[in-house]
Motif scaffolding. Structure first.
Motif, mmCIF file in Angstrom:
data_model
loop_
_atom_site.group_PDB
_atom_site.id
_atom_site.type_symbol
_atom_site.label_atom_id
_atom_site.label_comp_id
_atom_site.label_asym_id
_atom_site.label_seq_id
_atom_site.Cartn_x
_atom_site.Cartn_y
_atom_site.Cartn_z
ATOM 1 N N GLN A 333 0.838 -1.195 0.000
ATOM 2 C CA GLN A 333 0.000 0.000 0.000
ATOM 3 C C GLN A 333 0.872 1.243 0.000
ATOM 4 N N LEU A 334 0.408 2.274 -0.688
ATOM 5 C CA LEU A 334 1.128 3.540 -0.767
ATOM 6 C C LEU A 334 0.135 4.682 -0.614
ATOM 7 N N GLU A 335 0.400 5.581 0.335
ATOM 8 C CA GLU A 335 -0.459 6.749 0.521
ATOM 9 C C GLU A 335 0.077 7.889 -0.327
ATOM 10 N N PHE A 336 -0.752 8.476 -1.151
ATOM 11 C CA PHE A 336 -0.294 9.419 -2.173
ATOM 12 C C PHE A 336 0.268 10.718 -1.589
ATOM 13 N N PHE A 337 -0.501 11.405 -0.760
ATOM 14 C CA PHE A 337 -0.108 12.749 -0.339
ATOM 15 C C PHE A 337 1.220 12.758 0.414
ATOM 16 N N SER A 338 1.541 11.681 1.106
ATOM 17 C CA SER A 338 2.781 11.642 1.882
ATOM 18 C C SER A 338 3.933 11.025 1.099
ATOM 19 N N ASN A 339 3.763 10.858 -0.207
ATOM 20 C CA ASN A 339 4.819 10.232 -1.009
ATOM 21 C C ASN A 339 5.072 10.967 -2.318
ATOM 22 N N LEU A 340 5.017 12.283 -2.276
ATOM 23 C CA LEU A 340 5.290 13.084 -3.474
ATOM 24 C C LEU A 340 6.799 13.228 -3.629
ATOM 25 N N GLY A 341 7.442 12.145 -4.064
ATOM 26 C CA GLY A 341 8.894 12.082 -4.062
ATOM 27 C C GLY A 341 9.582 12.635 -5.289
ATOM 28 N N ARG A 342 8.828 12.992 -6.334
ATOM 29 C CA ARG A 342 9.466 13.440 -7.576
ATOM 30 C C ARG A 342 9.351 14.928 -7.822
ATOM 31 N N ILE A 343 8.817 15.644 -6.874
ATOM 32 C CA ILE A 343 8.767 17.093 -7.016
ATOM 33 C C ILE A 343 9.534 17.701 -5.856
ATOM 34 N N SER A 344 9.977 18.925 -6.046
ATOM 35 C CA SER A 344 10.783 19.584 -5.028
ATOM 36 C C SER A 344 9.941 19.859 -3.782
ATOM 37 N N GLN A 345 10.639 20.062 -2.667
ATOM 38 C CA GLN A 345 9.933 20.401 -1.433
ATOM 39 C C GLN A 345 9.118 21.677 -1.614
ATOM 40 N N LEU A 367 7.898 16.840 5.562
ATOM 41 C CA LEU A 367 8.724 17.708 4.727
ATOM 42 C C LEU A 367 9.281 18.902 5.491
ATOM 43 N N THR A 368 8.546 19.373 6.474
ATOM 44 C CA THR A 368 8.935 20.613 7.149
ATOM 45 C C THR A 368 9.939 20.394 8.274
ATOM 46 N N ASP A 369 9.953 19.199 8.863
ATOM 47 C CA ASP A 369 10.917 18.909 9.922
ATOM 48 C C ASP A 369 12.133 18.204 9.319
ATOM 49 N N PRO A 370 13.349 18.766 9.445
ATOM 50 C CA PRO A 370 14.539 18.181 8.784
ATOM 51 C C PRO A 370 14.786 16.723 9.147
ATOM 52 N N THR A 371 14.648 16.385 10.431
ATOM 53 C CA THR A 371 14.880 14.993 10.846
ATOM 54 C C THR A 371 13.847 14.065 10.226
ATOM 55 N N SER A 372 12.598 14.494 10.270
ATOM 56 C CA SER A 372 11.531 13.678 9.669
ATOM 57 C C SER A 372 11.727 13.541 8.169
ATOM 58 N N ARG A 373 12.174 14.613 7.508
ATOM 59 C CA ARG A 373 12.362 14.567 6.058
ATOM 60 C C ARG A 373 13.447 13.558 5.679
ATOM 61 N N GLU A 374 14.551 13.556 6.406
ATOM 62 C CA GLU A 374 15.623 12.614 6.097
ATOM 63 C C GLU A 374 15.146 11.175 6.284
ATOM 64 N N ARG A 375 14.412 10.936 7.348
ATOM 65 C CA ARG A 375 13.885 9.595 7.607
ATOM 66 C C ARG A 375 12.868 9.204 6.534
ATOM 67 N N TRP A 376 12.017 10.169 6.154
ATOM 68 C CA TRP A 376 11.010 9.891 5.122
ATOM 69 C C TRP A 376 11.660 9.567 3.780
ATOM 70 N N LEU A 377 12.675 10.338 3.392
ATOM 71 C CA LEU A 377 13.342 10.082 2.112
ATOM 72 C C LEU A 377 13.903 8.672 2.060
ATOM 73 N N GLY A 378 14.535 8.241 3.160
ATOM 74 C CA GLY A 378 15.101 6.895 3.185
ATOM 75 C C GLY A 378 14.038 5.821 3.021
ATOM 76 N N HIS A 380 11.004 6.193 1.828
ATOM 77 C CA HIS A 380 10.310 6.350 0.544
ATOM 78 C C HIS A 380 11.040 5.598 -0.563
ATOM 79 N N TRP A 381 12.354 5.755 -0.646
ATOM 80 C CA TRP A 381 13.101 5.088 -1.712
ATOM 81 C C TRP A 381 13.341 3.616 -1.413
#
Length: 492
Positions: A333-345, A367-378, A380-381
């Protein structure tokens, strides 16, 4: 007869004679083409169960995005002939108000959005989605978009005709009030149904609606066939579904695969992939240890630019991972709004998570919290590749291994840049199908023999002939010993 041990370090690729010797000249060019996802033989490949869980800000922005893409689609239709079908992959999902080509175009898109947002049906649908407080499936969202599509199509076309972009057309009757009332009634009914039957009832309801809509849509298209061109059919009936498929381009980059098999002895594969046993099976040499096996190919790797010249794709040898396919009917399963990985922040925040008053959706915290963003990017990919390595269990007989390319930079946009080449140090031999004509075998040998001169490997290059073994029910092959060094082959 060869034993299975002879092929312990090999991987196989079935090809038709037409692919090898025909227009693509794969044997002469030593080429392997990486196919896009939409051309694969199993439409469930790479499938994810996409859901949407949004708030009023994200849902409003999705509906605005739909309007922008629909306006672009109408413009595309105006540039096509009546007999042309619109490309289902050409919906401009990366278009936003901010990247409109001109200020005038941006203003007009705003006008189209305003026209839609002033309608009762838009307000009703936005309320329905914003108050859902649950995961909305692709089946449900597709039904909602189909419900409003024709009305919004009419509103946008009227805005375009008012601006002189297209000829005015008579509008058709549309019961906006009735459809809005039905949507509100459903909104009131769904919580009661969920309480009585659980939330799984939602998917059942919208699946029934989708089946009903498919029948109604076919009936409508059939009755209006004489008056509806191919492009109109595409625009009227196909857009909502095609939009949702293209929308996933905002999540992950395009991907391409070259398919191989652990097996050379499967009757069905010889029949399906090698043109009723009239083709061949190429025998490639794997590199690396058993846990990480690769195939060495030469192909597009990146862009390079010389002074005063446009960037061009450069090619080089690469050891590309051969990955095993997992055979399962489960899809992640993939939730769309929290996985917009191909557009800039910036684009994500402005286009999806912010409203007209500057209020930011709490769904953007990743996206707005740096720590959360780094964890999310990992994470996500990490979730990108597994679905691309799965097929339905009905394909398990293939024993497939594949090489996957993904392309965020557009390196592999063109088919030529998705075509890689191998050398004869990577190719150990060829198995001719049991129905291959002798004349085609000779043509193949005429291509192969001169190429063996430059082969540096000390392993012998071998040719085999496939045959059916009635005792085992599998394909065997026998060595055509010495044929590649025969001096009597005719010149090409």
């Amino acid at each position: 007869m060869t034993s299975k041990l002879d092929f312990d370090r090999n991987i196989f690729r079935y090809r038709s004679i037409d692919s090898l010797l025909g227009g693509h000249a794969e044997l002469e060019n030593q080429s392997i083409y990486f196919a896009p996802a939409e051309s694969l033989n199993d439409p469930m490949e790479g499938l994810r169960r996409v859901v949407w869980r949004g708030d009023r800000i994200t849902w409003r922005n999705l509906l605005r995005h739909y309007v922008i893409c629909l306006e672009n689609r109408i413009t595309q239709a105006l540039l096509h002939g009546d007999d042309e079908t619109l490309d289902p992959n050409a919906i401009s999902v990366f278009q936003t108000l901010d990247n409109a080509p001109t200020p005038q175009m941006r203003d007009f898109l705003k006008q189209c959005i305003q026209s839609v947002e002033q309608s009762e049906l838009h307000a009703t649908l936005l309320d329905f989605l914003a108050n859902a407080e649950r995961e909305v499936s692709v089946t449900e969202l597709r039904q909602h978009l189909r419900l409003v599509h024709f009305h919004w199509l009419e509103l946008i076309q009227k805005a375009m005709s008012d601006q002189g972009f297209m000829e005015a057309r008579s509008s058709m009757e549309f019961d906006e009030a009735g459809i809005s009332a039905n949507l509100r009634a459903m909104q009131d009914l769904l919580p009661k149904l969920a309480e009585d039957h659980g939330e799984s009832v939602f998917e059942a309801i919208f699946e029934v609606q989708e089946m009903s809509s498919a029948g109604i849509g076919l009936h409508t298209a059939f009755n209006n066939f004489e008056n509806a061109s191919n492009k109109k059919q595409s625009l009227i009936f196909d857009f909502p579904s095609e939009y949702l498929k293209c929308l996933l381009k905002l999540v992950y980059p395009p991907w391409y695969v070259a398919c191989f098999s652990k097996r050379h002895d499967n009757v069905a594969m010889w029949s399906y992939y090698a043109n009723e046993h009239n083709g061949c099976c190429l025998i490639f040499r794997k590199l690396g240890d058993p846990d990480q096996q690769n195939l060495r190919l030469k192909g597009a790797r990146g862009f390079q630019a010389s002074r005063g010249e446009q960037s061009r794709v450069f090619r080089e040898r690469q050891d590309l991972a051969l990955r095993s396919v997992d055979y399962t009917s489960e899809h992640p399963q993939l939730e769309f709004f929290s996985n917009l990985g191909r557009i800039s922040q910036k684009d994500a925040m402005e286009g999806w998570f912010t409203d007209d008053d500057g209020k930011v959706s709490p769904l953007s915290s990743h996206l707005t919290d740096p720590t959360s963003r780094e964890r999310w990017l990992g994470s996500h990919w990490d979730r990108f590749l597994p679905p691309l390595l799965s097929k339905h269990p009905d394909w398990q007989h293939e024993g497939e291994r594949r090489i996957v390319l993904h392309d965020s930079l557009g390196i592999h946009d063109k088919p030529a840049d998705r075509t890689f080449t191998y050398d004869y140090d990577s190719l150990d031999g060829i198995i001719f199908g049991m129905n291959v004509k002798v004349s085609d075998q000779v043509k193949a040998l005429q291509i192969i023999q001169p190429k063996l001169v430059g082969r540096s490997s000390d392993r012998p290059f071998k040719l085999y002939q496939a045959r059916y073994n009635s005792r085992t029910g599998k394909m065997d092959c026998f060595d055509l010993h010495g044929i590649t060094s025969a001096p009597t082959l005719p010149n090409r």
